[in-house]
Design a protein around this motif. Structure first.
Motif, PDB file in Angstrom:
ATOM      1  N   LEU A  18       0.748  -1.104   0.011  1.00  0.00           N
ATOM      2  CA  LEU A  18      -0.035   0.221  -0.035  1.00  0.00           C
ATOM      3  C   LEU A  18       0.909   1.145   0.078  1.00  0.00           C
ATOM      4  O   LEU A  18       0.759   2.365  -0.858  1.00  0.00           O
ATOM      5  N   LEU A 102      -5.373   5.792  -5.603  1.00  0.00           N
ATOM      6  CA  LEU A 102      -6.529   5.110  -4.824  1.00  0.00           C
ATOM      7  C   LEU A 102      -7.853   5.218  -5.650  1.00  0.00           C
ATOM      8  O   LEU A 102      -8.599   4.063  -5.377  1.00  0.00           O
ATOM      9  N   LEU A 106      -9.840   1.621  -6.254  1.00  0.00           N
ATOM     10  CA  LEU A 106     -10.692   1.398  -5.551  1.00  0.00           C
ATOM     11  C   LEU A 106     -12.213   1.978  -5.905  1.00  0.00           C
ATOM     12  O   LEU A 106     -13.109   1.352  -5.431  1.00  0.00           O
ATOM     13  N   LEU A 115     -13.456   0.882   4.351  1.00  0.00           N
ATOM     14  CA  LEU A 115     -12.209   1.596   4.310  1.00  0.00           C
ATOM     15  C   LEU A 115     -12.230   2.566   5.154  1.00  0.00           C
ATOM     16  O   LEU A 115     -10.827   2.633   5.757  1.00  0.00           O
ATOM     17  N   HIS A 150      -9.059   7.343   2.844  1.00  0.00           N
ATOM     18  CA  HIS A 150      -8.309   6.640   1.917  1.00  0.00           C
ATOM     19  C   HIS A 150      -6.800   7.198   2.182  1.00  0.00           C
ATOM     20  O   HIS A 150      -5.915   6.599   2.067  1.00  0.00           O
ATOM     21  N   VAL A 267      -7.860  -3.834  -0.815  1.00  0.00           N
ATOM     22  CA  VAL A 267      -7.034  -2.937  -1.273  1.00  0.00           C
ATOM     23  C   VAL A 267      -5.752  -3.159  -1.912  1.00  0.00           C
ATOM     24  O   VAL A 267      -5.252  -2.890  -3.127  1.00  0.00           O
TER      25      VAL A 267
END
Length: 295
Positions: A18, A102, A106, A115, A150, A267
């Protein structure tokens, strides 16, 4: 491995990809280009993104905190990166980059309750990452938290990644591995091909000399393979790294750490399915992360 050491290892496999999305996502590359960085090479923006929390750092500070990069490579980019964009501008830009990356990964899941929950748990862990002797973790902890979940999640992942990384450098020093030796010994155990480290700036002579030193210490064979002693040393380094990284997860607790791991699976799946993360990192993360996602 004690209970929280195993949690630290597993959560590292969840957090590292990530965090690393910043360095490989096409959206981040475009933001870096818009700032004025040459994106034909990944290093100008990489050094800018990762160093900006430290302020306008010079090459000695970057070499100290990044460790496994050749100081010559660093000096080619630092402090010149700050003439392109100063650290506050880079910090704003990296949040913009991660917002775009992101969002692309996503989509509608950005607004999901899951999330938001992951962001809360990750922030709790990050805020319990003790900053003592952890310069990159501390620098990221000093930054204000963004509002969007996020981005909170990504910033928390970055604090936790740098916290572990700072501890890993302490372990390498404890076991007497200099920056080039750290890479040579890592390649010797088969965790990543030696070719993956070609971009770190070490010359063939420096790599060869590091191998000779490790052979002389009984950690490698002349053909470049790790000896039993070398493998045991790397295992001990990773064990110490886990021990030094366990604090945030001990504070979070088993059940919440497990919940965060489950919440992160979609994710991570999206990041790996996008296909831009490298096959190996210097920490051998990708295979392990796939295993963690499906465990």
């Amino acid at each position: 491995m004690s209970d929280y050491l195993s949690v630290a290892r597993r959560m590292w496999h969840q957090i590292e990809p990530l965090h690393a999305t910043l360095y490989f996502a096409p959206e981040a590359r475009q933001v870096a280009s818009d700032l004025g960085y040459d994106v034909a090479s990944r290093w100008p923006s990489y050094f800018a993104w990762r160093t900006a929390p430290l302020g306008p750092a010079g090459p000695e500070l970057v070499a100290a905190t990044f460790y496994s990069f050749s100081p010559r490579l660093i000096a080619r980019h630092v402090p010149g990166i700050w003439a392109t964009a100063d650290p506050p501008k880079v910090l704003d830009a990296r949040l913009l980059a991660m917002d775009r990356a992101l969002t692309a990964l996503l989509g509608d899941r950005l607004s999901s309750g899951q999330l938001a929950e992951a962001a809360r748990l990750a922030r709790q862990a990050a805020e319990n990452a003790g900053p003592a002797a952890r310069p990159l973790a501390a620098a990221n902890l000093d930054l204000p938290w963004p509002d969007a979940p996020h981005l909170v999640l990504w910033q928390a992942a970055t604090v936790l990644r740098e916290h572990r990384g700072d501890g890993h450098l302490a372990a390498l020093l404890t076991f007497g591995l200099d920056p080039c030796e750290a890479l040579v010994s890592f390649a010797a155990i088969g965790a990543a091909p030696a070719a993956d480290f070609g971009g770190r700036g070490w010359s063939a002579q420096e790599w060869s000399e590091a191998r000779h030193r490790l052979v002389a210490r009984g950690c490698m064979t002349p053909d470049g393979s790790a000896t039993d002693r070398g493998r045991q040393e790397r295992e001990a380094i990773e064990h110490m790294t886990d021990r030094l990284a366990a604090g945030p997860w001990r504070a979070l607790g088993h059940s919440r750490a497990e919940r965060l791991a489950q919440l992160l699976k979609p994710v991570l799946a999206a990041a790996f399915e996008a296909g831009y993360l490298p096959r190996h990192s210097t920490l051998g993360i990708k295979t392990a992360a796939f295993s963690a996602m499906h465990s």
